[in-house]
Design a protein around this motif. Structure first.
Motif, short mmCIF file in Angstrom:
data_model
loop_
_atom_site.label_atom_id
_atom_site.label_comp_id
_atom_site.label_asym_id
_atom_site.label_seq_id
_atom_site.Cartn_x
_atom_site.Cartn_y
_atom_site.Cartn_z
N GLU A 91 0.81 -1.22 0.00
CA GLU A 91 0.00 0.00 0.00
C GLU A 91 0.84 1.27 0.00
OE1 GLU A 91 -3.90 -1.70 2.43
OE2 GLU A 91 -2.44 -0.42 3.48
N TYR A 92 2.15 1.13 0.03
CA TYR A 92 3.00 2.31 0.03
C TYR A 92 2.91 3.02 -1.32
CZ TYR A 92 5.35 0.41 4.19
OH TYR A 92 5.65 -0.09 5.43
N ARG A 93 2.76 4.33 -1.29
CA ARG A 93 2.72 5.13 -2.52
C ARG A 93 3.60 6.36 -2.33
NH1 ARG A 93 0.82 1.02 -3.49
NH2 ARG A 93 -1.14 0.49 -4.54
N MET A 94 4.41 6.66 -3.33
CA MET A 94 5.29 7.83 -3.27
C MET A 94 5.27 8.54 -4.61
SD MET A 94 8.62 6.20 -1.32
CE MET A 94 9.65 7.64 -1.64
N GLN A 99 7.08 10.24 -7.74
CA GLN A 99 8.31 9.84 -8.41
C GLN A 99 9.48 10.75 -8.04
OE1 GLN A 99 8.70 7.03 -10.28
NE2 GLN A 99 10.88 7.54 -10.18
#
Length: 258
Positions: free
Chosen positions: A128-131, A133
């Protein structure tokens, strides 16, 4: 293929002491300093101690000082020297000698263990990690580090002042602190860990005077000073002298004392 005889001075000795020994050794086109050290082992000095592994500039094992400059022996081509030049190879000066060109770099592993690890966010599960770019790209530069410890060796805070070692992590591990502090998913603050404060108070960020010598010797071209240490210093100062933080601390002290 053309070849010639090169003059080398190689440090030989151990913790008790030692000195430079003179050698003349064959050099062939396309060779690097590590090739010549191996040839010395094979032909003239079979007991010469040297640490190496990949011979591809990715393991960081063959760090040494070549003509006084910290370098990887496997990435230093003989073609950068003239044929008349005497090439001096010595162990990393900032760390204790074990034997010949091998040094005890345990200091660095001690400092690595002192940096608290990434703290995953409590409200997100695996996958579920989102970063963004741009955040990925920013920290990716620091992850190119091969831990050759050339930056640690050339940093004069470590190199010239043994007494600083207990209080100073060195550029490699301050860069690690900076990477974690920049990480948008690091939840250290939620656990009470202030990475900016620990950088200053526990890892010796204030000792760094940003001479950029660490950046100059990095074989991976990481801009340690400009992209890690200076931004970390700026954030540490902003945090320390933030008037709201100062006021909050003052109120907390009054409340606890009352």
């Amino acid at each position: 293929m053309s070849s010639y005889e090169a003059r080398f001075k190689v440090w030989r000795g151990d913790v008790q002491g030692g000195g430079l020994e003179d050698f003349e050794v064959e050099v062939n086109d396309g060779e690097v300093v590590l090739d010549i050290i191996h040839r010395l082992q094979a032909t003239q000095a079979p007991d010469l101690a040297v640490r190496w592994n990949c011979k591809a500039g990715k393991c960081g094992s063959c760090s040494a000082e070549i003509n006084g400059r910290p370098r990887l022996m496997c990435m230093t081509r003989m073609s950068v020297f003239t044929r008349e030049e005497t090439i001096t190879v010595t162990p990393l000066r900032a760390f204790p000698v074990v034997r010949d060109l091998v040094t005890d770099v345990g200091f660095n592993y001690t400092k690595a263990r002192e940096v608290p690890a990434f703290v995953p966010p409590a409200d997100l599960g695996p996958g579920e990690y989102r970063m963004m770019q741009e955040d990925v790209d920013r920290s990716q530069e620091f992850r190119k580090c091969i831990e050759c410890f050339l930056c640690q060796d050339t940093c004069h805070v470590v190199r010239d002042h043994e007494e600083n070692k207990p209080a100073f992590a060195g550029p490699r591990f301050l860069m690690r602190v900076a990477e974690l502090d920049m990480h948008p998913l690091d939840a250290a603050a939620e656990t009470g860990l202030d990475r900016k404060a620990t950088a200053q108070e526990e890892h010796g960020l204030g000792y760094c005077n940003i001479t950029k010598c660490c950046t100059e010797v990095c074989p991976e071209g990481i801009k340690i000073t400009d992209n890690a240490l200076i931004p970390l210093k700026e954030r540490a100062v902003d945090r320390k002298y933030d008037p709201l933080v100062w006021l909050g601390n003052k109120i907390m002290r009054r409340t606890s004392s009352g």
